[in-house]
Design a protein around this motif. Structure first.
Motif, PDB file in Angstrom:
ATOM      1  N   ALA A   5       0.605  -0.817   0.117  1.00  0.00           N
ATOM      2  CA  ALA A   5       0.282   0.222   0.066  1.00  0.00           C
ATOM      3  C   ALA A   5       0.533   0.982   0.065  1.00  0.00           C
ATOM      4  O   ALA A   5       0.651   2.346  -1.024  1.00  0.00           O
ATOM      5  CB  ALA A   5      -0.878  -0.094   1.470  1.00  0.00           C
ATOM      6  N   ALA A   6       1.961   1.183   0.559  1.00  0.00           N
ATOM      7  CA  ALA A   6       2.706   2.472   0.784  1.00  0.00           C
ATOM      8  C   ALA A   6       4.068   2.528  -0.560  1.00  0.00           C
ATOM      9  O   ALA A   6       3.710   3.763  -1.316  1.00  0.00           O
ATOM     10  CB  ALA A   6       4.335   1.961   1.819  1.00  0.00           C
ATOM     11  N   LEU A   7       4.013   1.531  -1.234  1.00  0.00           N
ATOM     12  CA  LEU A   7       4.783   2.038  -2.777  1.00  0.00           C
ATOM     13  C   LEU A   7       3.455   2.114  -3.605  1.00  0.00           C
ATOM     14  O   LEU A   7       3.564   2.399  -4.322  1.00  0.00           O
ATOM     15  CB  LEU A   7       4.882   0.194  -3.057  1.00  0.00           C
ATOM     16  CG  LEU A   7       6.650  -0.358  -2.424  1.00  0.00           C
ATOM     17  CD1 LEU A   7       6.450  -1.646  -2.813  1.00  0.00           C
ATOM     18  CD2 LEU A   7       6.947   0.448  -2.779  1.00  0.00           C
ATOM     19  N   TYR A   8       2.263   1.727  -3.174  1.00  0.00           N
ATOM     20  CA  TYR A   8       0.969   2.000  -4.556  1.00  0.00           C
ATOM     21  C   TYR A   8       1.080   3.584  -3.871  1.00  0.00           C
ATOM     22  O   TYR A   8       0.971   4.432  -5.102  1.00  0.00           O
ATOM     23  CB  TYR A   8      -0.200   1.980  -4.563  1.00  0.00           C
ATOM     24  CG  TYR A   8      -0.656   0.060  -4.641  1.00  0.00           C
ATOM     25  CD1 TYR A   8      -0.013   0.294  -6.130  1.00  0.00           C
ATOM     26  CD2 TYR A   8      -0.505  -0.928  -3.830  1.00  0.00           C
ATOM     27  CE1 TYR A   8      -0.420  -1.241  -6.992  1.00  0.00           C
ATOM     28  CE2 TYR A   8      -0.309  -1.720  -4.980  1.00  0.00           C
ATOM     29  CZ  TYR A   8      -0.275  -1.895  -6.421  1.00  0.00           C
ATOM     30  OH  TYR A   8      -0.862  -3.109  -7.090  1.00  0.00           O
ATOM     31  N   PHE A   9       1.266   3.926  -2.784  1.00  0.00           N
ATOM     32  CA  PHE A   9       0.754   5.669  -2.537  1.00  0.00           C
ATOM     33  C   PHE A   9       2.762   6.120  -3.407  1.00  0.00           C
ATOM     34  O   PHE A   9       1.857   7.442  -3.343  1.00  0.00           O
ATOM     35  CB  PHE A   9       0.758   5.699  -0.755  1.00  0.00           C
ATOM     36  CG  PHE A   9       0.617   6.925  -0.638  1.00  0.00           C
ATOM     37  CD1 PHE A   9      -1.459   8.233  -0.990  1.00  0.00           C
ATOM     38  CD2 PHE A   9       1.320   8.080   0.508  1.00  0.00           C
ATOM     39  CE1 PHE A   9      -1.394   8.960  -0.719  1.00  0.00           C
ATOM     40  CE2 PHE A   9       0.562   9.472   0.768  1.00  0.00           C
ATOM     41  CZ  PHE A   9      -0.206   9.491  -0.216  1.00  0.00           C
ATOM     42  N   GLY A  48       3.840  20.514  -7.707  1.00  0.00           N
ATOM     43  CA  GLY A  48       4.442  18.913  -8.370  1.00  0.00           C
ATOM     44  C   GLY A  48       5.427  18.756  -7.155  1.00  0.00           C
ATOM     45  O   GLY A  48       5.749  17.855  -6.936  1.00  0.00           O
ATOM     46  N   VAL A  49       6.363  19.412  -6.962  1.00  0.00           N
ATOM     47  CA  VAL A  49       8.255  19.520  -6.228  1.00  0.00           C
ATOM     48  C   VAL A  49       7.424  18.999  -5.020  1.00  0.00           C
ATOM     49  O   VAL A  49       7.442  18.057  -4.731  1.00  0.00           O
ATOM     50  CB  VAL A  49       8.488  21.041  -6.114  1.00  0.00           C
ATOM     51  CG1 VAL A  49       9.162  20.702  -5.278  1.00  0.00           C
ATOM     52  CG2 VAL A  49       9.305  20.845  -7.904  1.00  0.00           C
ATOM     53  N   GLY A  50       6.336  18.996  -3.881  1.00  0.00           N
ATOM     54  CA  GLY A  50       5.916  18.803  -2.966  1.00  0.00           C
ATOM     55  C   GLY A  50       5.839  17.909  -3.057  1.00  0.00           C
ATOM     56  O   GLY A  50       6.107  17.296  -1.924  1.00  0.00           O
ATOM     57  N   ALA A  51       4.826  17.526  -4.110  1.00  0.00           N
ATOM     58  CA  ALA A  51       3.796  15.843  -4.220  1.00  0.00           C
ATOM     59  C   ALA A  51       5.403  14.430  -3.928  1.00  0.00           C
ATOM     60  O   ALA A  51       5.449  14.110  -3.419  1.00  0.00           O
ATOM     61  CB  ALA A  51       3.438  15.396  -5.469  1.00  0.00           C
ATOM     62  N   LEU A  52       6.536  15.087  -5.485  1.00  0.00           N
ATOM     63  CA  LEU A  52       7.887  14.249  -5.313  1.00  0.00           C
ATOM     64  C   LEU A  52       8.923  14.364  -3.715  1.00  0.00           C
ATOM     65  O   LEU A  52       9.039  13.640  -3.516  1.00  0.00           O
ATOM     66  CB  LEU A  52       8.465  15.237  -6.146  1.00  0.00           C
ATOM     67  CG  LEU A  52       7.469  14.693  -7.637  1.00  0.00           C
ATOM     68  CD1 LEU A  52       8.879  15.153  -8.504  1.00  0.00           C
ATOM     69  CD2 LEU A  52       7.828  14.337  -7.547  1.00  0.00           C
ATOM     70  N   LEU A  53       8.844  16.074  -3.196  1.00  0.00           N
ATOM     71  CA  LEU A  53       9.081  15.651  -1.896  1.00  0.00           C
ATOM     72  C   LEU A  53       8.239  14.703  -0.955  1.00  0.00           C
ATOM     73  O   LEU A  53       8.600  13.967  -0.084  1.00  0.00           O
ATOM     74  CB  LEU A  53       9.590  17.146  -1.026  1.00  0.00           C
ATOM     75  CG  LEU A  53      10.383  18.202  -2.437  1.00  0.00           C
ATOM     76  CD1 LEU A  53       9.767  19.194  -1.665  1.00  0.00           C
ATOM     77  CD2 LEU A  53      11.889  17.401  -1.904  1.00  0.00           C
ATOM     78  N   ILE A  54       7.224  14.321  -1.093  1.00  0.00           N
ATOM     79  CA  ILE A  54       6.016  13.634   0.022  1.00  0.00           C
ATOM     80  C   ILE A  54       6.677  11.844  -0.325  1.00  0.00           C
ATOM     81  O   ILE A  54       6.916  11.538   0.511  1.00  0.00           O
ATOM     82  CB  ILE A  54       4.812  13.734   0.409  1.00  0.00           C
ATOM     83  CG1 ILE A  54       5.170  15.796   0.132  1.00  0.00           C
ATOM     84  CG2 ILE A  54       4.155  12.674   0.368  1.00  0.00           C
ATOM     85  CD1 ILE A  54       2.974  15.735   0.038  1.00  0.00           C
ATOM     86  N   ALA A  55       6.602  12.050  -1.444  1.00  0.00           N
ATOM     87  CA  ALA A  55       7.028  10.806  -2.134  1.00  0.00           C
ATOM     88  C   ALA A  55       8.312   9.880  -1.541  1.00  0.00           C
ATOM     89  O   ALA A  55       8.861   9.387  -1.400  1.00  0.00           O
ATOM     90  CB  ALA A  55       6.845  10.798  -3.673  1.00  0.00           C
ATOM     91  N   SER A  56       9.688  10.828  -1.712  1.00  0.00           N
ATOM     92  CA  SER A  56      10.671  10.591  -1.027  1.00  0.00           C
ATOM     93  C   SER A  56      10.417  10.802   0.283  1.00  0.00           C
ATOM     94  O   SER A  56      11.191   9.648   0.826  1.00  0.00           O
ATOM     95  CB  SER A  56      11.435  12.284  -1.713  1.00  0.00           C
ATOM     96  OG  SER A  56      12.720  11.682  -1.084  1.00  0.00           O
ATOM     97  N   MET A  57       9.795  11.619   1.371  1.00  0.00           N
ATOM     98  CA  MET A  57       9.991  11.368   2.807  1.00  0.00           C
ATOM     99  C   MET A  57       9.004  10.362   2.884  1.00  0.00           C
ATOM    100  O   MET A  57      10.133   9.177   3.647  1.00  0.00           O
ATOM    101  CB  MET A  57       8.752  12.827   2.730  1.00  0.00           C
ATOM    102  CG  MET A  57      10.282  13.585   3.143  1.00  0.00           C
ATOM    103  SD  MET A  57       8.966  15.323   3.999  1.00  0.00           S
ATOM    104  CE  MET A  57       6.844  14.890   4.361  1.00  0.00           C
ATOM    105  N   LEU A  58       8.068   9.692   2.761  1.00  0.00           N
ATOM    106  CA  LEU A  58       7.415   8.628   2.896  1.00  0.00           C
ATOM    107  C   LEU A  58       8.508   7.461   1.978  1.00  0.00           C
ATOM    108  O   LEU A  58       8.909   6.149   3.358  1.00  0.00           O
ATOM    109  CB  LEU A  58       6.560   7.873   2.051  1.00  0.00           C
ATOM    110  CG  LEU A  58       5.218   9.300   1.920  1.00  0.00           C
ATOM    111  CD1 LEU A  58       4.251   8.982   1.490  1.00  0.00           C
ATOM    112  CD2 LEU A  58       4.587   8.565   4.008  1.00  0.00           C
ATOM    113  N   HIS A  59       9.355   7.581   1.073  1.00  0.00           N
ATOM    114  CA  HIS A  59      10.225   6.318   0.832  1.00  0.00           C
ATOM    115  C   HIS A  59      11.246   5.956   1.854  1.00  0.00           C
ATOM    116  O   HIS A  59      11.821   5.460   1.963  1.00  0.00           O
ATOM    117  CB  HIS A  59      10.456   6.744  -0.497  1.00  0.00           C
ATOM    118  CG  HIS A  59      11.508   4.955  -1.620  1.00  0.00           C
ATOM    119  ND1 HIS A  59      13.262   5.176  -1.270  1.00  0.00           N
ATOM    120  CD2 HIS A  59      11.433   4.434  -1.497  1.00  0.00           C
ATOM    121  CE1 HIS A  59      13.005   4.165  -1.481  1.00  0.00           C
ATOM    122  NE2 HIS A  59      12.701   3.584  -2.419  1.00  0.00           N
ATOM    123  N   SER A  60      12.086   6.728   2.169  1.00  0.00           N
ATOM    124  CA  SER A  60      13.088   6.653   3.037  1.00  0.00           C
ATOM    125  C   SER A  60      12.896   6.472   4.485  1.00  0.00           C
ATOM    126  O   SER A  60      13.397   5.726   5.037  1.00  0.00           O
ATOM    127  CB  SER A  60      13.986   8.433   2.550  1.00  0.00           C
ATOM    128  OG  SER A  60      12.724   9.455   3.405  1.00  0.00           O
TER     129      SER A  60
END
Length: 128
Positions: A5-9, A48-60
């Motif tokens: 689920a985290a990967l999908y998000f 757009g950059v905010g969404a990319l940074l959220i994805a980076s935070m969750l992944h790390s």
């Protein structure tokens, strides 16, 4: 199950961020005047950059070495500087008369950048 689920998000955030950045870039190229061009990179690009940074935070946090403050600092800096720089660029465009001027103020209100007293206009014209 939680990792899937985290990967999908994370994938969703990456796609949304990439789409918003692409829309901002296309808007920057397609709009005709400077005032319209300000909206594409400052509004859509920031989201757009905010969404990319959220994805980076969750992944790390989920798959890396833990949560980091770098992305939060980048996001805070971006969200503070983008509107301020857009405001300054808009003011320069208005004062350079490179765009259509906003309407004249009514009797009750004043524009902070365009309502200049007559005596100050005379001084400004003498300096030029």
């Amino acid at each position: 199950m939680m990792e899937i689920a985290a990967l999908y998000f994370i994938s969703f955030c990456l796609l949304v961020g990439a789409c918003f950045i692409a829309i901002g870039a296309i808007g920057l190229l397609r709009f005709d005047d400077a005032m319209a061009r300000l909206h594409a990179p400052t509004k859509v690009g920031t989201l757009g950059v905010g969404a990319l940074l959220i994805a980076s935070m969750l992944h790390s946090d989920l798959f890396g070495e833990g949560w980091s403050m770098h992305e939060v600092l980048i996001m805070a800096f971006l969200f503070v500087t983008a509107p301020i720089s857009a405001n300054f660029m808009a003011k320069v465009t208005i004062h350079a008369k490179a765009c259509e001027a906003p309407p004249k103020p009514s009797e009750q209100s004043k524009w902070s950048t365009l309502d200049v007293p007559e005596e100050d206009l005379e001084v400004a014209e003498q300096k030029v």
